[in-house]
Design a protein around this motif. Structure first.
Motif, PDB file in Angstrom:
ATOM      1  N   THR A 188      48.720  36.580  34.930  1.00  0.00           N
ATOM      2  CA  THR A 188      47.543  36.969  34.139  1.00  0.00           C
ATOM      3  C   THR A 188      47.430  38.489  34.080  1.00  0.00           C
ATOM      4  O   THR A 188      47.975  39.201  34.928  1.00  0.00           O
ATOM      5  CB  THR A 188      46.249  36.405  34.750  1.00  0.00           C
ATOM      6  N   GLU A 192      42.556  39.285  30.915  1.00  0.00           N
ATOM      7  CA  GLU A 192      42.373  37.830  30.962  1.00  0.00           C
ATOM      8  C   GLU A 192      41.497  37.428  32.135  1.00  0.00           C
ATOM      9  O   GLU A 192      40.643  36.541  32.007  1.00  0.00           O
ATOM     10  CB  GLU A 192      43.741  37.147  31.068  1.00  0.00           C
ATOM     11  N   ARG A 193      41.672  38.082  33.263  1.00  0.00           N
ATOM     12  CA  ARG A 193      40.867  37.725  34.440  1.00  0.00           C
ATOM     13  C   ARG A 193      39.408  38.134  34.261  1.00  0.00           C
ATOM     14  O   ARG A 193      38.544  37.660  35.000  1.00  0.00           O
ATOM     15  CB  ARG A 193      41.452  38.386  35.697  1.00  0.00           C
ATOM     16  N   ILE A 195      37.678  37.588  31.432  1.00  0.00           N
ATOM     17  CA  ILE A 195      37.040  36.790  30.373  1.00  0.00           C
ATOM     18  C   ILE A 195      35.794  36.088  30.912  1.00  0.00           C
ATOM     19  O   ILE A 195      35.820  35.454  31.966  1.00  0.00           O
ATOM     20  CB  ILE A 195      38.030  35.754  29.807  1.00  0.00           C
ATOM     21  N   HIS A 196      34.691  36.221  30.169  1.00  0.00           N
ATOM     22  CA  HIS A 196      33.453  35.530  30.526  1.00  0.00           C
ATOM     23  C   HIS A 196      33.419  34.160  29.872  1.00  0.00           C
ATOM     24  O   HIS A 196      33.877  33.987  28.739  1.00  0.00           O
ATOM     25  CB  HIS A 196      32.238  36.334  30.065  1.00  0.00           C
ATOM     26  N   ASN A 309      44.161  28.619  25.001  1.00  0.00           N
ATOM     27  CA  ASN A 309      43.462  29.762  24.404  1.00  0.00           C
ATOM     28  C   ASN A 309      44.057  30.165  23.059  1.00  0.00           C
ATOM     29  O   ASN A 309      43.383  30.823  22.256  1.00  0.00           O
ATOM     30  CB  ASN A 309      43.481  30.963  25.357  1.00  0.00           C
ATOM     31  N   LYS A 315      37.385  31.545  24.545  1.00  0.00           N
ATOM     32  CA  LYS A 315      38.543  31.491  25.431  1.00  0.00           C
ATOM     33  C   LYS A 315      38.173  31.002  26.835  1.00  0.00           C
ATOM     34  O   LYS A 315      37.087  31.286  27.352  1.00  0.00           O
ATOM     35  CB  LYS A 315      39.198  32.867  25.545  1.00  0.00           C
ATOM     36  N   ASN A 317      38.751  31.456  30.719  1.00  0.00           N
ATOM     37  CA  ASN A 317      39.311  32.399  31.677  1.00  0.00           C
ATOM     38  C   ASN A 317      40.454  31.664  32.373  1.00  0.00           C
ATOM     39  O   ASN A 317      40.228  30.637  33.025  1.00  0.00           O
ATOM     40  CB  ASN A 317      38.268  32.831  32.706  1.00  0.00           C
ATOM     41  N   ALA A 339      36.949  36.661  40.041  1.00  0.00           N
ATOM     42  CA  ALA A 339      36.194  37.004  38.831  1.00  0.00           C
ATOM     43  C   ALA A 339      35.201  38.129  39.113  1.00  0.00           C
ATOM     44  O   ALA A 339      35.048  39.064  38.315  1.00  0.00           O
ATOM     45  CB  ALA A 339      35.465  35.773  38.310  1.00  0.00           C
ATOM     46  N   GLU A 342      36.776  41.550  39.263  1.00  0.00           N
ATOM     47  CA  GLU A 342      37.072  42.126  37.953  1.00  0.00           C
ATOM     48  C   GLU A 342      35.806  42.570  37.243  1.00  0.00           C
ATOM     49  O   GLU A 342      35.794  43.567  36.525  1.00  0.00           O
ATOM     50  CB  GLU A 342      37.818  41.102  37.079  1.00  0.00           C
ATOM     51  N   ASN A 346      30.466  38.375  36.193  1.00  0.00           N
ATOM     52  CA  ASN A 346      31.202  37.216  35.694  1.00  0.00           C
ATOM     53  C   ASN A 346      31.045  36.037  36.656  1.00  0.00           C
ATOM     54  O   ASN A 346      31.518  36.080  37.790  1.00  0.00           O
ATOM     55  CB  ASN A 346      32.686  37.571  35.527  1.00  0.00           C
ATOM     56  N   LEU A 348      31.954  32.230  37.268  1.00  0.00           N
ATOM     57  CA  LEU A 348      32.848  31.145  36.846  1.00  0.00           C
ATOM     58  C   LEU A 348      32.781  29.924  37.758  1.00  0.00           C
ATOM     59  O   LEU A 348      33.492  28.948  37.541  1.00  0.00           O
ATOM     60  CB  LEU A 348      34.307  31.638  36.820  1.00  0.00           C
TER      61      LEU A 348
END
Length: 378
Positions: A188, A192-193, A195-196, A309, A315, A317, A339, A342, A346, A348
């Motif tokens: 990744t 990409e890491r 992404i919410h 994706n 998208k 994550n 997450a 990053e 975020n 997840l």
């Protein structure tokens, strides 16, 4: 005097190494808090079964006395003859699991399925390295990321490496917080890491929660009959949890039953950690293949998320794909921690939890499929 030192004279260097391994497992359990409920009794058991004339396994003691050891008896009755201990543990595991996040977002089951890729990749690697088909399949099941499944499958297939497989499975489960971030970052990008994913919680009715374990058991019984014992006991435990009329029994399954069986399973599986069986080149190879299986599990789930994706506006994550392994709830916590590293905003955890509990179901189904494929092949 000669009688007193006979035991010391009987010790081999392989047994001395097993004492070190046993102490290492105990140290990891206590100092590092790595799966202490399993690693501590396994470590102590590894010392017990490798003490000359200890009497915990069937052997001839000093003076020619025949010993029928308690650990070997537990192994014969609770694992080899009936696989009772791993199956009973699944009742407790099922009672612990909340399938709500998965039922609220059924698409998460795709990640649980994809994260079993490591099983089949490891089977191919083990076969390539010269293991028999039954041993290769037993070693590959380390990729289920589920200790009881690994023990059960290797025992049903009569692998001679049950002890090494159990140690590898539980060791890497404990090391998920170290192994998974490495594997996820391999495939990744930072973007990409970060992404919410919005989480819109949907209520799951009690009727659906009750119907789910029943439906899963019936469906699996038809499509993968070798998985019925594994999935059925897991779903039975979950039904106890969700039915709403067995609160005390649910608490007992989650606590007293799970703890007692885990304790006995840990020290019983040490019967397969006798020096003459454990201290081999094959054991080292199994540890390496086990690590490979865990890494490929994670990568399989992440790559599926990245593939999906390509066709989605909102998208995924891709890290949640890595949470599809059966190491519940550690894997979902690892994804959430990554997450936040990053992006502190975020969240997840619920998406990751859905993928994580789907991995629990997928792993036991995969275990049954492996048994079915190997037995039909033979």
């Amino acid at each position: 005097m000669e009688f007193l030192i006979e035991g010391i004279r009987a010790v081999t260097w392989q047994q001395l190494l097993m004492y070190v391994i046993g102490i290492l497992l105990i140290w990891l359990a206590i100092k590092k808090d790595y799966e202490p409920a399993l690693l501590l009794p396994m470590g102590f058991g590894a010392i017990l079964v490798n003490l000359p004339f200890s009497g915990v396994i069937d052997q001839t003691l000093q003076g020619g006395i025949e010993s029928h050891g308690i650990i070997q008896w537990l192994f014969d009755v609770g694992i080899e003859a009936s696989e009772a201990m791993p199956l009973l543990l699944f009742i407790g595991i099922g009672a612990m699991i909340d399938f709500g996040p998965l039922l609220a977002s059924p698409s998460m089951f795709l990640f649980g399925a994809a994260a079993q890729f490591g099983i089949f990749a490891a089977i191919l690697l083990a076969a390539f390295l010269g293991f028999s088909i039954t041993d290769a399949a037993s070693i590959g099941i380390i990729g289920a990321a589920d200790g009881p499944t690994a023990i059960l499958v290797s025992q049903v297939l009569k692998s001679k490496y049950v002890g090494a497989i159990a140690v590898a499975a539980y060791s890497y489960m404990a090391l998920v917080p170290i192994v998974q971030p490495f594997a996820i970052k391999l495939v990744t990008t930072k973007k990409e890491r970060g992404i919410h994913m919005e989480y819109s919680p949907r209520s799951v009715s009690k009727t659906i929660r009750i119907a789910f374990p029943i439906a899963v058991t019936i469906i699996v019984g038809f499509i993968a009959p070798q998985s019925v014992a594994l999935v059925g006991f897991l779903m039975f435990g979950n039904l106890i949890r969700e039915c709403g009329v067995l609160g005390t029994m649910s608490d007992t399954a989650q606590n007293q039953l799970a703890n007692l069986v885990t304790l006995l399973l840990g020290i019983t599986i040490s019967f397969s950690m006798r020096a003459e069986q454990f201290v081999t080149v094959e054991t080292l190879m199994i540890m390496v293949i086990g690590l490979f299986a865990f890494v490929m599990d994670t990568i399989g789930g992440v790559l599926l998320a990245k593939f999906l994706n390509l066709f989605r506006k909102n998208k995924f994550n891709p890290m949640i794909g890595g949470a599809g392994i059966s190491a519940f709830p550690m894997s979902s916590r690892v994804v959430q921690k990554m997450a936040l590293e990053e992006d502190p905003s975020n969240i997840l955890i619920m998406h990751a939890a859905g993928a994580n509990v789907s991995g629990q179901i997928a792993s036991v189904i995969a275990g049954g499929m492996v048994i079915n494929l190997v037995t039909n092949f033979l």
